[in-house]
Motif scaffolding. Structure first.
Motif, PDB file in Angstrom:
ATOM      1  N   GLN A 189      47.326   5.727   4.767  1.00  0.00           N
ATOM      2  CA  GLN A 189      46.953   4.576   3.941  1.00  0.00           C
ATOM      3  C   GLN A 189      47.842   4.483   2.707  1.00  0.00           C
ATOM      4  OE1 GLN A 189      42.740   4.914   3.243  1.00  0.00           O
ATOM      5  NE2 GLN A 189      42.226   4.337   5.343  1.00  0.00           N
ATOM      6  N   ARG A 197      50.803   1.777   2.422  1.00  0.00           N
ATOM      7  CA  ARG A 197      50.208   0.889   1.424  1.00  0.00           C
ATOM      8  C   ARG A 197      49.327  -0.140   2.111  1.00  0.00           C
ATOM      9  NH1 ARG A 197      53.408  -2.025  -2.333  1.00  0.00           N
ATOM     10  NH2 ARG A 197      51.842  -1.521  -3.854  1.00  0.00           N
ATOM     11  N   ASN A 198      48.498   0.352   3.013  1.00  0.00           N
ATOM     12  CA  ASN A 198      47.674  -0.551   3.810  1.00  0.00           C
ATOM     13  C   ASN A 198      46.281   0.043   3.961  1.00  0.00           C
ATOM     14  OD1 ASN A 198      46.457  -2.057   5.870  1.00  0.00           O
ATOM     15  ND2 ASN A 198      48.450  -2.545   6.747  1.00  0.00           N
ATOM     16  N   PRO A 199      45.257  -0.632   3.428  1.00  0.00           N
ATOM     17  CA  PRO A 199      43.902  -0.074   3.503  1.00  0.00           C
ATOM     18  C   PRO A 199      43.358  -0.020   4.927  1.00  0.00           C
ATOM     19  CG  PRO A 199      43.905  -2.180   2.308  1.00  0.00           C
ATOM     20  CD  PRO A 199      45.319  -1.884   2.673  1.00  0.00           C
ATOM     21  N   ASN A 225      50.361   9.270  -5.372  1.00  0.00           N
ATOM     22  CA  ASN A 225      49.825   8.314  -6.351  1.00  0.00           C
ATOM     23  C   ASN A 225      50.869   7.270  -6.701  1.00  0.00           C
ATOM     24  OD1 ASN A 225      47.509   9.805  -6.467  1.00  0.00           O
ATOM     25  ND2 ASN A 225      47.992  10.789  -8.418  1.00  0.00           N
ATOM     26  N   VAL A 230      51.665   4.819  -3.890  1.00  0.00           N
ATOM     27  CA  VAL A 230      50.643   3.789  -3.705  1.00  0.00           C
ATOM     28  C   VAL A 230      50.894   2.617  -4.653  1.00  0.00           C
ATOM     29  CG1 VAL A 230      48.206   3.281  -4.130  1.00  0.00           C
ATOM     30  CG2 VAL A 230      48.837   5.253  -2.775  1.00  0.00           C
ATOM     31  N   HIS A 275      38.387   5.914   2.345  1.00  0.00           N
ATOM     32  CA  HIS A 275      37.838   4.819   1.542  1.00  0.00           C
ATOM     33  C   HIS A 275      36.581   5.264   0.792  1.00  0.00           C
ATOM     34  CE1 HIS A 275      40.418   1.491   2.481  1.00  0.00           C
ATOM     35  NE2 HIS A 275      40.405   1.834   3.749  1.00  0.00           N
ATOM     36  N   ARG A 291      37.569   7.391  -2.065  1.00  0.00           N
ATOM     37  CA  ARG A 291      38.228   6.610  -3.108  1.00  0.00           C
ATOM     38  C   ARG A 291      37.192   5.866  -3.952  1.00  0.00           C
ATOM     39  NH1 ARG A 291      41.600   4.422   0.401  1.00  0.00           N
ATOM     40  NH2 ARG A 291      43.319   5.892   0.455  1.00  0.00           N
ATOM     41  N   ALA A 319      41.276   6.905  -7.127  1.00  0.00           N
ATOM     42  CA  ALA A 319      42.406   6.840  -6.208  1.00  0.00           C
ATOM     43  C   ALA A 319      43.405   7.982  -6.366  1.00  0.00           C
ATOM     44  CB  ALA A 319      43.124   5.497  -6.384  1.00  0.00           C
ATOM     45  N   ASP A 320      43.149   8.926  -7.281  1.00  0.00           N
ATOM     46  CA  ASP A 320      44.109  10.008  -7.515  1.00  0.00           C
ATOM     47  C   ASP A 320      44.108  10.989  -6.342  1.00  0.00           C
ATOM     48  OD1 ASP A 320      45.541  12.277  -8.415  1.00  0.00           O
ATOM     49  OD2 ASP A 320      45.121  11.724 -10.493  1.00  0.00           O
ATOM     50  N   HIS A 321      45.270  11.137  -5.695  1.00  0.00           N
ATOM     51  CA  HIS A 321      45.340  11.943  -4.483  1.00  0.00           C
ATOM     52  C   HIS A 321      45.119  13.426  -4.713  1.00  0.00           C
ATOM     53  CE1 HIS A 321      46.939   8.228  -2.965  1.00  0.00           C
ATOM     54  NE2 HIS A 321      46.658   8.663  -1.772  1.00  0.00           N
ATOM     55  N   ARG A 322      45.315  13.869  -5.950  1.00  0.00           N
ATOM     56  CA  ARG A 322      45.114  15.298  -6.201  1.00  0.00           C
ATOM     57  C   ARG A 322      43.642  15.670  -6.041  1.00  0.00           C
ATOM     58  NH1 ARG A 322      48.096  15.447 -11.819  1.00  0.00           N
ATOM     59  NH2 ARG A 322      47.049  13.440 -11.909  1.00  0.00           N
ATOM     60  N   ILE A 326      47.344  -1.880  -4.176  1.00  0.00           N
ATOM     61  CA  ILE A 326      46.551  -1.783  -2.949  1.00  0.00           C
ATOM     62  C   ILE A 326      45.242  -1.056  -3.243  1.00  0.00           C
ATOM     63  CG2 ILE A 326      46.552  -0.997  -0.569  1.00  0.00           C
ATOM     64  CD1 ILE A 326      48.688  -3.038  -1.124  1.00  0.00           C
ATOM     65  N   PHE A 327      45.353   0.112  -3.845  1.00  0.00           N
ATOM     66  CA  PHE A 327      44.169   0.873  -4.221  1.00  0.00           C
ATOM     67  C   PHE A 327      44.138   0.945  -5.733  1.00  0.00           C
ATOM     68  CE2 PHE A 327      45.485   2.826  -0.127  1.00  0.00           C
ATOM     69  CZ  PHE A 327      44.520   2.201   0.628  1.00  0.00           C
ATOM     70  N   SER A 328      42.968   0.755  -6.291  1.00  0.00           N
ATOM     71  CA  SER A 328      42.929   0.537  -7.719  1.00  0.00           C
ATOM     72  C   SER A 328      42.876   1.828  -8.518  1.00  0.00           C
ATOM     73  CB  SER A 328      41.741  -0.335  -8.076  1.00  0.00           C
ATOM     74  OG  SER A 328      42.084  -1.023  -9.248  1.00  0.00           O
ATOM     75  N   PHE A 329      43.855   1.990  -9.371  1.00  0.00           N
ATOM     76  CA  PHE A 329      43.841   3.054 -10.349  1.00  0.00           C
ATOM     77  C   PHE A 329      43.278   2.496 -11.648  1.00  0.00           C
ATOM     78  CE2 PHE A 329      47.127   4.587  -7.474  1.00  0.00           C
ATOM     79  CZ  PHE A 329      46.804   5.919  -7.379  1.00  0.00           C
ATOM     80  N   GLU A 341      45.057   6.049 -15.823  1.00  0.00           N
ATOM     81  CA  GLU A 341      45.783   6.737 -14.754  1.00  0.00           C
ATOM     82  C   GLU A 341      47.191   6.158 -14.617  1.00  0.00           C
ATOM     83  OE1 GLU A 341      42.477   8.278 -11.505  1.00  0.00           O
ATOM     84  OE2 GLU A 341      42.883   6.152 -11.605  1.00  0.00           O
ATOM     85  N   MET A 392      50.820   8.038 -15.443  1.00  0.00           N
ATOM     86  CA  MET A 392      51.889   8.172 -14.446  1.00  0.00           C
ATOM     87  C   MET A 392      53.259   8.190 -15.121  1.00  0.00           C
ATOM     88  SD  MET A 392      50.674   5.821 -11.279  1.00  0.00           S
ATOM     89  CE  MET A 392      49.180   6.220 -10.386  1.00  0.00           C
TER      90      MET A 392
END
Lengths: 343, 277
Positions: free
Chosen positions: A94, A98-100, A230, A233, A280, A283, A288-291, B90-93, B97, B101
């Motif tokens: 995802q 960049r695609n949900p 991050n 995205v 999802h 998230r 949305a932070d991948h860490r 796409i995904f909201s930060f 955040e 960055m």
């Protein structure tokens, strides 16, 4: 400063969330071990776990121990690892595409694996050790290379072309599966359906070991790129401008996620929905932070698939449902609820 | 003194036709340079060449004396920051955040943001007026608010060179001047080199000390706003007839487009002259 910040990912929060999710994972796994067509008393389980194995036991508890250690625990472990693998791969796909709507199967991995596995099942490869999984893995890799090869241009991979190539390869491999099915007259169709919907009941100790090692290796590699994910995205140019070597990072992560998915799919079939909804859900819950998203999805995805597989085992016992049916039945309404609540 | 940015006969093309050709340019440390030109004249390409998003096909881009092509992405990101044009997420930060960055090039792969990073983030959010938005999700913000967040992120990089790609296109008149005052202040007090691509000739004239005018991928002229922003050059480069007079406060050149169609009958400017039908 930190107290004026809202819900930022700090090491303390990472540890807190990881511990909490680990506890939830263990709780779900423990309950799942107790549930099944044959009753096992919780106390007996605890005793089996903690008591010296050589202690004198009754014949009844020997059977229970056999069910516990040879059937229940391996299966729960396998479900947990596969769920974790699919969720992790889903997070990566995802973010990179960049695609949900991306899931681990979007780039042809599942289609290739299915074609390989179905050919294997119909040709009787299941009699050879690792016959079907190896064919499935080969099919998955072939499809993935086909997709990457199609989308590759000037040494860079465009997300949209990747997705389109994946759609086409998946369509082609679906046609292959139906072709194999239509020319076969064997009684293996039931096995094929179970494989396509996902079946966690066929795992051996070796299978579990392999997928656990693949998950461990790829997860460390993926987590090392958490911050880069991050930035990716937000946008590839942004990532580049903030110091990420975009093309090499994308390649490393796509290959890692594809190998992880291929390993899971070739051992248990295409279990849908997990790799789409868990990222999802996490998230929405954690940001949305991948860490933070990666370990949370890993643990929650594992727990989710354990729970779904437990339902698949007991809902119509002694008949077993394909676990993919359960993940879709539970996952879809919950996902709709989350979307509505958020809107 | 070593120039902050030097372009040596830089050329770039995607396929056959050249987008930029033979562009040479020097920007001293602490320069405030505006790049003007019509659509398709190569303004954004020029910015992308400076921040290494694309590599020149011809010539060299030198940043503080080093060929940009030989710099690691991280080193480049510690030196050059870009305020890009807005693009959807796409995904909201959350806002903080996104701003944090900007600290990424200063942190290693495994290191989390520390006390100093939070202080810097807070400082730049205060200065861009985005601190009250800190916990909000980027997707809830207006275009202008998002643009200010992107500015904060670029400043959080602590760059020595700041590139602006239409930075005020989404900002209202108050935020436009707040933004340019902030950038001017950093430019004067900290020696930040600023290069701004803009469609707004008047804004560029007000804030930039030098202007580069691009036409069809080549430098048409370079100099002070007074030298460059003339009725002849704007007509020649943009094909638009304008009047140039002086900004009442600063005396910088100011353009006013000339109407091609005569004003409507009945408007108060020509009410007396309108023919009676």
């Amino acid at each position: 400063m930190e107290d004026t910040l809202h819900k930022i990912v700090t090491p303390a929060r990472l540890i807190r969330v990881t511990l909490l999710f680990s506890l939830a994972f263990l709780l779900v796994a423990f309950i799942a071990v107790l549930v099944g067509p044959s009753e096992i008393a919780p106390l007996e389980v605890l005793r089996s776990l903690f008591r010296d194995r050589h202690a004198a036991e009754t014949a009844a508890s020997d059977t229970e121990r056999m069910i516990l250690f040879s059937i229940r625990i391996p299966r729960v472990l396998f479900a947990g690892i596969v769920g974790a693998a699919l969720s992790t791969a889903g997070v990566v796909y995802q973010a990179l595409l960049r695609n949900p709507l991306a899931d681990p199967y979007i780039l042809g991995v599942s289609g290739g694996a299915s074609a390989g596995a179905v050919a294997g099942i119909l040709l009787g490869a299941s009699t050879v050790p690792f016959g079907t999984p190896l064919l499935a893995f080969a099919g998955a890799l072939a499809a993935t290379f086909l997709v990457f090869g199609t989308a590759r241009k000037n040494a860079s991979l465009s997300s949209n072309t990747l997705i389109l190539a994946g759609v086409i390869v998946n369509a082609f491999t679906t046609a292959l599966v139906f072709f194999f099915l239509s020319i076969s007259s064997s009684n293996e169709v039931h096995n094929v359906v179970f494989w396509i919907m996902g079946d966690l009941g066929i795992a051996s100790g070796k299978d579990i070991g392999i997928i656990a090692l693949v998950l461990l290796g790829t997860f460390i590699l993926i987590y090392a790129h958490g911050r880069s994910l991050n930035l990716l995205v937000v946008g590839e140019e942004t990532a580049l401008r903030l110091g990420v070597s975009v093309e090499s990072t994308k390649k490393i992560l796509l290959v890692a996620a594809s190998i992880l998915t291929a390993a899971a799919v070739s051992l248990c079939g295409t279990i849908g929905f997990v790799g789409l909804i868990i990222p999802h859900m996490m998230r929405m819950l954690l940001g949305a932070d991948h860490r933070l998203l990666l370990p949370a999805s890993l643990l929650f995805g594992g727990a989710f698939l354990i729970a779904a597989d437990t339902l698949a085992r007991v809902l119509l016992a002694p008949t077993e449902l394909p676990v993919g049916v359960v993940t879709a039945f539970c996952g879809a309404p919950f996902f709709i609820y989350l979307l509505r609540r958020r809107a | 003194m070593m120039p902050s940015i030097r372009l040596e006969k830089v050329g770039f093309r995607y396929d056959r036709s050249w987008v930029l050709k033979g562009v040479s340019l020097d920007a001293e440390r602490g320069a405030f340079l505006g790049i003007l030109g019509p659509n398709g004249s190569g303004k954004t390409t020029l910015l992308n060449l400076i921040d290494g998003v694309i590599a020149p096909r011809e010539g060299r881009v030198l940043l503080e004396g080093t060929d940009a092509a030989s710099l690691e992405r991280n080193e480049l990101a510690r030196m050059v920051a870009v305020v890009p044009q807005d693009s959807p997420l796409i995904f909201s930060f959350t806002v903080q955040e996104i701003v944090l960055m900007g600290r990424a090039p200063h942190l290693g792969r495994w290191r989390f943001e520390g006390k100093r990073d939070f202080e810097i983030a807070r400082d730049v959010m205060e200065r861009t007026g985005t601190l009250p938005l800190a916990g909000r999700s980027m997707s809830e913000l207006s275009g202008g608010e998002r643009q200010r967040v992107l500015i904060a992120r670029a400043l959080a990089q602590e760059p020595r060179i700041l590139l602006l790609d239409e930075p005020t296109s989404n900002l209202d008149i108050r935020h436009q001047s707040t933004f340019f005052s902030l950038v001017s202040e950093l430019n004067r007090t900290q020696g930040l080199t600023v290069i701004a691509v803009s469609h707004d000739i008047n804004l560029a004239s007000l804030y930039c000390r030098r202007i580069v005018l691009l036409k069809e991928g080549a430098v048409y002229g370079e100099g002070t706003p007074e030298d460059i922003i003339t009725e002849e050059s704007i007509l020649d480069v943009f094909g638009a007839p304008v009047r140039v007079d002086r900004h009442p406060q600063t005396g910088r050149p100011r353009i006013t487009p000339i109407c091609n169609t005569p004003p409507e009958r009945g408007s108060r400017f020509n009410a007396g002259a309108a023919p009676q039908l």
